[in-house]
Design a protein around this motif. Structure first.
Motif, short mmCIF file in Angstrom:
data_model
loop_
_atom_site.label_atom_id
_atom_site.label_comp_id
_atom_site.label_asym_id
_atom_site.label_seq_id
_atom_site.Cartn_x
_atom_site.Cartn_y
_atom_site.Cartn_z
N LEU A 1 0.35 -1.19 -0.36
CA LEU A 1 -0.19 -0.23 -0.26
C LEU A 1 0.87 1.24 0.07
O LEU A 1 0.80 2.34 -0.64
CB LEU A 1 -1.25 0.03 0.94
N VAL A 2 1.77 1.26 0.77
CA VAL A 2 3.19 2.61 0.87
C VAL A 2 3.72 3.11 -0.19
O VAL A 2 3.74 4.19 -1.31
CB VAL A 2 3.25 2.21 2.23
N HIS A 3 3.94 1.72 -1.39
CA HIS A 3 4.70 1.29 -2.48
C HIS A 3 3.45 2.06 -3.67
O HIS A 3 3.74 3.02 -4.20
CB HIS A 3 5.32 0.40 -3.10
N TYR A 4 2.29 1.49 -3.61
CA TYR A 4 1.64 2.19 -4.59
C TYR A 4 0.90 3.33 -4.75
O TYR A 4 0.85 4.69 -5.46
CB TYR A 4 0.47 0.79 -5.12
N ILE A 5 0.76 4.29 -3.06
CA ILE A 5 -0.11 5.27 -2.64
C ILE A 5 2.05 6.36 -3.27
O ILE A 5 1.17 7.02 -4.07
CB ILE A 5 -0.70 5.10 -1.94
N SER A 6 2.93 5.43 -2.88
CA SER A 6 3.67 6.86 -3.61
C SER A 6 3.85 6.63 -5.11
O SER A 6 4.40 7.71 -5.63
CB SER A 6 5.47 6.04 -3.30
N GLN A 7 3.66 5.67 -5.38
CA GLN A 7 2.73 5.64 -7.10
C GLN A 7 1.95 6.26 -7.57
O GLN A 7 2.46 6.42 -8.87
CB GLN A 7 3.50 4.40 -7.53
N GLY A 8 1.29 6.95 -7.18
CA GLY A 8 0.28 7.74 -6.92
C GLY A 8 -1.37 7.40 -7.70
O GLY A 8 -2.24 8.01 -7.89
N PHE A 9 -1.48 6.05 -6.99
CA PHE A 9 -2.57 5.63 -7.24
C PHE A 9 -3.13 5.91 -5.25
O PHE A 9 -2.43 5.63 -4.22
CB PHE A 9 -2.40 4.01 -6.53
N LYS A 10 -3.61 7.04 -4.83
CA LYS A 10 -4.52 7.68 -4.06
C LYS A 10 -5.31 7.01 -3.41
O LYS A 10 -6.23 6.61 -2.12
CB LYS A 10 -4.23 8.99 -4.28
N ARG A 11 -6.37 6.89 -3.76
CA ARG A 11 -8.42 6.33 -3.66
C ARG A 11 -8.31 4.26 -3.56
O ARG A 11 -7.22 4.00 -4.13
CB ARG A 11 -8.90 6.72 -4.73
N PRO A 12 -8.37 4.21 -2.78
CA PRO A 12 -8.86 2.83 -1.94
C PRO A 12 -9.17 2.58 -3.09
O PRO A 12 -8.84 0.91 -3.69
CB PRO A 12 -9.61 2.80 -0.99
N SER A 13 -10.47 2.30 -4.32
CA SER A 13 -10.66 1.81 -5.28
C SER A 13 -9.57 1.13 -6.49
O SER A 13 -9.26 0.33 -7.14
CB SER A 13 -12.26 2.81 -6.23
N GLU A 14 -8.78 2.89 -6.84
CA GLU A 14 -7.00 2.09 -7.62
C GLU A 14 -5.74 1.00 -6.98
O GLU A 14 -5.78 0.34 -7.27
CB GLU A 14 -6.14 3.91 -7.43
N LEU A 15 -6.34 1.84 -5.28
CA LEU A 15 -5.15 0.52 -4.94
C LEU A 15 -5.53 -0.77 -5.09
O LEU A 15 -5.73 -1.82 -5.15
CB LEU A 15 -5.42 1.13 -3.63
N GLN A 16 -6.97 -1.34 -4.81
CA GLN A 16 -7.58 -2.15 -5.42
C GLN A 16 -7.58 -2.93 -6.30
O GLN A 16 -7.46 -4.26 -6.28
CB GLN A 16 -9.21 -2.11 -4.69
N ARG A 17 -7.52 -1.81 -7.56
CA ARG A 17 -7.08 -2.57 -8.71
C ARG A 17 -5.59 -2.84 -8.99
O ARG A 17 -5.61 -3.61 -9.64
CB ARG A 17 -7.66 -1.43 -9.44
#
Length: 123
Positions: A29-45
């Motif tokens: 989650l920390v990695h993907y948020i750093s890559q610009g995925f900020k919303r829960p739906s984006e992280l789920q994808r």
């Protein structure tokens, strides 16, 4: 709410790390948020195997422990975005080092997984 029975060892940084960052998806989650995925739906994808409830709990813990901030937009449809704090940013080099180590040792790690009966899948 669950309370741990054994006290936290405050003399060892590894204990802090294990207690705060243990969780199946936290470092991803920390990695993907750093890559610009900020919303829960984006992280789920980008982490489709993550259970939504578990992912939300781990996001809440990352906010509680100071790795992320959570911004709630009050529109007709509420929108939530997560952002790394300086503590979360400081964690990124460690995550990338662990990722590199996993890639460099992939063959050995795959053999270890195949030998371990608790893993139900074969790499």
């Amino acid at each position: 709410m669950y309370q741990k029975k054994s006290p936290l060892n405050l003399e060892c940084g590894l204990h802090f790390f294990k207690e705060i960052l243990s969780g199946k998806w936290k470092m991803m989650l920390v990695h993907y948020i750093s890559q610009g995925f900020k919303r829960p739906s984006e992280l789920q994808r980008v982490i489709p195997k993550a259970d939504r409830r578990v992912m939300n709990k781990q996001l809440q813990e990352l906010v509680l422990h100071g790795f992320l901030t959570k911004k709630i937009y009050d529109n007709k449809i509420s929108k939530v975005e997560y952002k790394l704090t300086s503590l979360g940013e400081n964690l990124l080099p460690l995550i990338y080092t662990i990722e590199r180590w996993g890639q460099e040792n992939q063959l050995e790690l795959e053999k270890a997984i195949k030998r371990d009966p608790k893993f139900k899948y074969v790499v």
